[in-house]
Design an enzyme around this catalytic site. Structure first.
Site, PDB file in Angstrom:
ATOM      1  N   CYS A   1      -2.376   0.034  10.136  1.00  0.00           N
ATOM      2  CA  CYS A   1      -3.600  -0.579   9.610  1.00  0.00           C
ATOM      3  C   CYS A   1      -4.611  -1.311  10.683  1.00  0.00           C
ATOM      4  O   CYS A   1      -5.523  -1.560  10.144  1.00  0.00           O
ATOM      5  CB  CYS A   1      -3.004  -2.149   9.076  1.00  0.00           C
ATOM      6  SG  CYS A   1      -1.518  -2.037   8.023  1.00  0.00           S
TER       7      CYS A   1
ATOM      8  N   HIS B   1       0.860  -1.212   0.064  1.00  0.00           N
ATOM      9  CA  HIS B   1      -0.104   0.004   0.113  1.00  0.00           C
ATOM     10  C   HIS B   1       0.723   1.434   0.172  1.00  0.00           C
ATOM     11  O   HIS B   1       1.997   1.459   0.482  1.00  0.00           O
ATOM     12  CB  HIS B   1      -0.925   0.226   1.342  1.00  0.00           C
ATOM     13  CG  HIS B   1      -1.905  -0.954   1.335  1.00  0.00           C
ATOM     14  ND1 HIS B   1      -2.277  -1.994   2.468  1.00  0.00           N
ATOM     15  CD2 HIS B   1      -2.976  -1.361   0.615  1.00  0.00           C
ATOM     16  CE1 HIS B   1      -3.412  -2.408   2.221  1.00  0.00           C
ATOM     17  NE2 HIS B   1      -3.740  -2.298   0.988  1.00  0.00           N
TER      18      HIS B   1
HETATM   19  C1  CIR Z   1      -3.833  -7.929   3.207  1.00  0.00           C
HETATM   20  O1  CIR Z   1      -3.195  -8.251   2.388  1.00  0.00           O
HETATM   21  O2  CIR Z   1      -4.961  -7.192   3.011  1.00  0.00           O
HETATM   22  C2  CIR Z   1      -3.426  -8.005   4.746  1.00  0.00           C
HETATM   23  N1  CIR Z   1      -2.771  -9.248   4.731  1.00  0.00           N
HETATM   24  C3  CIR Z   1      -2.671  -6.946   5.136  1.00  0.00           C
HETATM   25  C4  CIR Z   1      -3.416  -5.419   5.217  1.00  0.00           C
HETATM   26  C5  CIR Z   1      -2.506  -4.378   5.667  1.00  0.00           C
HETATM   27  N2  CIR Z   1      -3.284  -3.086   5.768  1.00  0.00           N
HETATM   28  C6  CIR Z   1      -2.809  -2.113   5.410  1.00  0.00           C
HETATM   29  O3  CIR Z   1      -1.490  -1.814   5.167  1.00  0.00           O
HETATM   30  N3  CIR Z   1      -3.373  -1.075   5.600  1.00  0.00           N
END
Ligand code: CIR
Length: 262
Positions: free
Chosen positions: A252, A160
């Site tokens: 996150c 991201h």
């Molecule tokens: C994903 O791949 O969607 C999750 N395993 C990790 C999400 C992390 N979220 C973020 O950086 N905002």
């Protein structure tokens, strides 16, 4: 009053989405303990921590950031790029509707909150494996009436935009500052910002959470933390190693909502 919306680590976290990392065993008890320490840091920074209902069958549900982007006068409900994560938004709709008018990203748009960096007047949106140009276009339409310009930014090598860049707390009268990993995003796209670079040995260290004037950061990246402290920022380090195996960082795991009526 600053509310921090969070969600418990689900026991299914070992089935999370992975893009840039190989699957490594996640110690569930340790992940829960570290998440509790993170919530405690949010409380120490003055937040009222409120958990969304548990979602045991949504492996990535602890990463609430991806489900919404909250502005002072509106909140935009995301449409996560990973199909497995789409149902996570329902609880966020419930949680945010008492606080803000809601707008929605609709198909074929996709947008993960982790790709949205909100700064005063400008919103940078990562065009990534999760967020597409249509999602960014819809976001721009939703926030333009509130005075925000949306700037799409390519990201490469990470999940991201906010894996690569975070906003640092405002310091009175100074130029706004950001923390950047220049290998994952072009730092020259952020004109008007003072840039602090992460330590090159800690590529994932650019993901930090500014709350009430201090910086919540992962304790696993001491060199980058030293750089922040040398620049005058107060840091609140938290253990974040287990959820890092699920490609999650400190932004996150919460959605922050300022609510003057509480
Ligand atoms: C994903 O791949 O969607 C999750 N395993 C990790 C999400 C992390 N979220 C973020 O950086 N905002």
């Amino acid at each position: 009053m600053l509310v921090a919306l969070t969600r418990a680590v689900p026991p299914s976290i070992d089935r999370c989405e992975l893009t840039h990392l190989d699957r490594a065993p996640i110690d569930y008890a340790r992940a829960v303990e570290q998440h509790a320490a993170y919530e405690e840091a949010l409380r120490r920074a003055g937040c009222d921590v409120r958990r969304l209902p548990e979602a045991p069958d949504s492996p990535d549900s602890v990463f609430v950031e991806d489900t919404a982007v909250v502005f002072d006068r509106v909140a935009v409900i995301a449409r996560p790029g990973a199909e497995s994560r789409r149902r996570e938004v329902e609880a966020m709709v419930e949680a945010l509707s008492p606080h803000r008018p809601l707008r929605f990203i609709d198909a074929p748009g996709t947008l993960d909150g982790g790709d949205v960096l909100v700064t005063p007047g400008r919103v940078f949106v990562g065009i990534s494996g999760r967020t597409n140009s249509e999602g960014a276009r819809q976001l721009a339409g939703h926030v333009a009436p509130f005075g925000f310009e949306v700037i799409p930014v390519p990201v490469h090598g990470c999940l991201h935009l906010k894996s690569a860049v975070s906003l640092l707390p405002a310091t009175a009268g100074n130029t706004p500052e950001i923390l950047v990993n220049p290998a994952w995003v072009d730092r020259t796209l952020f004109d008007g910002f003072e840039v602090i670079e992460i330590d090159p040995d800690e590529p994932a260290a650019a993901n930090v959470l500014p709350v009430s004037g201090c910086v919540i950061c992962a304790e696993e990246y001491p060199r980058t933390r030293a750089r922040l402290e040398a620049s005058g920022f107060a840091t609140l380090p938290v253990p974040a190693g287990e959820l890092a195996k699920a490609e999650g960082g400190v932004t996150c795991c919460s959605v922050l909502v300022r609510d003057s009526s509480l």
